[in-house]
Design a protein around this motif. Structure first.
Motif, PDB file in Angstrom:
ATOM      1  N   CYS A  48       0.837  -1.194   0.000  1.00 22.14           N
ATOM      2  CA  CYS A  48       0.000   0.000   0.000  1.00 22.14           C
ATOM      3  C   CYS A  48       0.877   1.251   0.000  1.00 22.14           C
ATOM      4  CB  CYS A  48      -0.962  -0.014   1.184  1.00 22.14           C
ATOM      5  SG  CYS A  48      -0.194   0.256   2.796  1.00 22.14           S
ATOM      6  N   LEU A  49       0.258   2.389  -0.094  1.00 22.73           N
ATOM      7  CA  LEU A  49       0.985   3.653  -0.220  1.00 22.73           C
ATOM      8  C   LEU A  49       1.975   3.885   0.911  1.00 22.73           C
ATOM      9  CD1 LEU A  49       1.423   6.500  -1.452  1.00 22.73           C
ATOM     10  CD2 LEU A  49      -0.645   7.237  -0.250  1.00 22.73           C
ATOM     11  N   ARG A  50       1.579   3.546   2.137  1.00 22.98           N
ATOM     12  CA  ARG A  50       2.466   3.804   3.281  1.00 22.98           C
ATOM     13  C   ARG A  50       3.390   2.618   3.552  1.00 22.98           C
ATOM     14  NH1 ARG A  50      -0.448   2.013   8.542  1.00 22.98           N
ATOM     15  NH2 ARG A  50      -2.007   0.635   7.651  1.00 22.98           N
ATOM     16  N   CYS A  72      -6.480  -0.341   2.126  1.00 21.83           N
ATOM     17  CA  CYS A  72      -5.799  -0.071   3.391  1.00 21.83           C
ATOM     18  C   CYS A  72      -6.582   0.969   4.194  1.00 21.83           C
ATOM     19  CB  CYS A  72      -4.385   0.430   3.143  1.00 21.83           C
ATOM     20  SG  CYS A  72      -3.566   0.936   4.673  1.00 21.83           S
ATOM     21  N   CYS A 125      -4.120   4.452   4.602  1.00 19.07           N
ATOM     22  CA  CYS A 125      -3.701   5.287   3.473  1.00 19.07           C
ATOM     23  C   CYS A 125      -4.672   5.194   2.291  1.00 19.07           C
ATOM     24  CB  CYS A 125      -2.283   4.928   3.035  1.00 19.07           C
ATOM     25  SG  CYS A 125      -2.131   3.317   2.263  1.00 19.07           S
TER      26      CYS A 125
END
Ligand SMILES: [Zn+2]
Length: 134
Positions: free
Chosen positions: A6-8, A72, A75
């Motif tokens: 995911c992004l984070r 998620c 994020c």
């Protein structure tokens, strides 16, 4: 094996094997969930997909009667969707892959629902809804 996150970089997943098919999806639900003109998802066998970290951070949302999307909680990255009639497949949001999937998009689906502010400028096949099954 393909890896994604995911992004984070909290939720991580792995695909043991190759992406079986990949399409740009122009349906309004994909547009909303991605906040973009379209989404790009690749199909993999359910048995080949596994979350390798922070599975507890995954939230699920049923965007239509037979489709459940996973993302998620922190994020908001779209990760996968599942289609109830095909429990042996899971569709992975290709933009969350950290590796090159190898395969390239094979066409545009739900092209009949394309955003009025977007135009397809490549020569890939376009289908109003789903492509014909191979
Ligand atoms: Zn996240």
């Amino acid at each position: 094996m393909l890896k994604g996150s995911c992004l984070r970089d909290a939720v991580r997943y792995a695909v043991d094997g190759a992406i079986e098919e990949m399409h740009h999806r122009h349906c309004s639900r994909c547009r909303k969930s991605h906040g973009a003109a379209f989404s790009t998802f690749g199909r993999v066998p359910t048995a080949a997909f596994r979350v390798t970290r922070d599975a507890d951070a995954i939230r699920r949302y049923r965007s239509s009667a037979q489709v459940e999307r996973a993302f998620c909680e922190a994020c908001g990255s779209n990760l996968t969707f599942r289609f109830d009639p095909l429990p042996d497949a899971v569709w992975v949001a290709i933009g969350t892959l950290d590796d090159d999937p190898g395969l390239r998009p094979q066409g545009h689906i739900f092209a009949a629902s394309i955003a009025p502010w977007h135009a397809i400028t490549d020569t890939l096949p376009q289908y109003d809804e789903y492509p014909p099954r191979a």
